[in-house]
Scaffold this active site. Sequence first.
Site, mmCIF file in Angstrom:
data_model
loop_
_atom_site.group_PDB
_atom_site.id
_atom_site.type_symbol
_atom_site.label_atom_id
_atom_site.label_comp_id
_atom_site.label_asym_id
_atom_site.label_seq_id
_atom_site.Cartn_x
_atom_site.Cartn_y
_atom_site.Cartn_z
ATOM 1 N N HIS A 76 -11.066 -2.625 -7.080
ATOM 2 C CA HIS A 76 -12.247 -3.484 -6.940
ATOM 3 C C HIS A 76 -11.863 -4.933 -7.208
ATOM 4 C CE1 HIS A 76 -14.036 0.492 -7.529
ATOM 5 N NE2 HIS A 76 -15.028 0.017 -6.796
ATOM 6 N N ASP A 85 -14.045 -12.732 -12.394
ATOM 7 C CA ASP A 85 -13.690 -13.164 -13.746
ATOM 8 C C ASP A 85 -12.188 -13.399 -13.903
ATOM 9 O OD1 ASP A 85 -12.764 -10.578 -13.627
ATOM 10 O OD2 ASP A 85 -13.904 -9.838 -15.344
ATOM 11 N N CYS A 100 0.857 -1.179 0.000
ATOM 12 C CA CYS A 100 0.000 0.000 0.000
ATOM 13 C C CYS A 100 0.898 1.235 0.000
ATOM 14 C CB CYS A 100 -0.911 0.003 1.224
ATOM 15 S SG CYS A 100 -1.892 1.519 1.386
ATOM 16 N N CYS A 106 0.493 3.283 3.467
ATOM 17 C CA CYS A 106 0.964 2.857 4.789
ATOM 18 C C CYS A 106 2.016 1.755 4.775
ATOM 19 C CB CYS A 106 -0.229 2.405 5.627
ATOM 20 S SG CYS A 106 -0.971 0.855 5.060
ATOM 21 N N CYS A 116 -7.382 -5.715 -18.632
ATOM 22 C CA CYS A 116 -8.404 -4.764 -18.175
ATOM 23 C C CYS A 116 -7.902 -3.320 -18.127
ATOM 24 C CB CYS A 116 -8.954 -5.177 -16.812
ATOM 25 S SG CYS A 116 -7.791 -4.991 -15.439
ATOM 26 N N HIS A 133 -8.437 3.290 -0.485
ATOM 27 C CA HIS A 133 -9.093 2.652 -1.628
ATOM 28 C C HIS A 133 -8.022 2.129 -2.577
ATOM 29 C CE1 HIS A 133 -11.781 2.093 -5.053
ATOM 30 N NE2 HIS A 133 -10.923 2.802 -5.765
ATOM 31 N N CYS A 161 -7.328 -1.146 1.814
ATOM 32 C CA CYS A 161 -6.204 -1.590 2.643
ATOM 33 C C CYS A 161 -6.718 -1.798 4.066
ATOM 34 C CB CYS A 161 -5.090 -0.545 2.621
ATOM 35 S SG CYS A 161 -3.745 -0.923 3.772
ATOM 36 N N CYS A 221 -8.574 -5.902 -9.296
ATOM 37 C CA CYS A 221 -8.276 -4.852 -10.264
ATOM 38 C C CYS A 221 -7.851 -3.625 -9.451
ATOM 39 C CB CYS A 221 -9.531 -4.579 -11.098
ATOM 40 S SG CYS A 221 -9.278 -3.421 -12.420
ATOM 41 N N CYS A 280 -4.932 0.976 6.637
ATOM 42 C CA CYS A 280 -5.193 2.427 6.606
ATOM 43 C C CYS A 280 -6.537 2.794 5.981
ATOM 44 C CB CYS A 280 -4.068 3.165 5.883
ATOM 45 S SG CYS A 280 -4.013 2.924 4.099
ATOM 46 N N ARG A 295 -10.360 -11.678 -9.760
ATOM 47 C CA ARG A 295 -9.476 -10.649 -10.323
ATOM 48 C C ARG A 295 -9.533 -9.422 -9.424
ATOM 49 N NH1 ARG A 295 -10.787 -6.270 -14.015
ATOM 50 N NH2 ARG A 295 -12.773 -7.333 -14.360
#
Length: 173
Positions: A136, A140, A79, A82, A97, A133, A127, A151, A130, A149
Amino acid sequence: MRWIAFYSMILLAITNNLGFAQKQKEEMKDGKKYKIEKSEKEWREVLDGNAFRVLREKGTERAFTGKYDHFFEKGDYYCKGCGNRLFSSDTKYNSGCGWPAFYDVQKEAIEYKSDNSYGMKRVEVLCADCGGHLGHVFNDGPKDKTGIRFCINSAALEFRKKEGKEDKKKKDD
């Protein structure tokens, strides 16, 4: 007269987007305590603008623009906010993707949250240390592995190369 209507629509769109961004910020705080907590000012001091937008404001990079999309060196992904170890390069694959894709995650490194933004039903990946974001998760992924997956936005990641035998020998000399 038409231009007034046009500018009114643009102003309304901007206002709605600002309201959405504020709502997203409030949702990130949803009462959960994380191991690593910082004020918005502190996050801005340690993250570059793009990493802050992704990790703290739930932004998304444009597809195929992240530095780790077509990056396949051996190592681990952490991450960027953090330093929590999230993914191993052993589980990274080219999904096509437009974002780095992984079929597995380090145990207890992430949290999942329902995300119904933009009229879509998705599962957000955060995470665990912390609350940043990351991206997602979808069902698939490679069927011969986990079928999942992850992503993930490159801006949310920091790569650390694994030391091979050659690297370790040079370091010891």
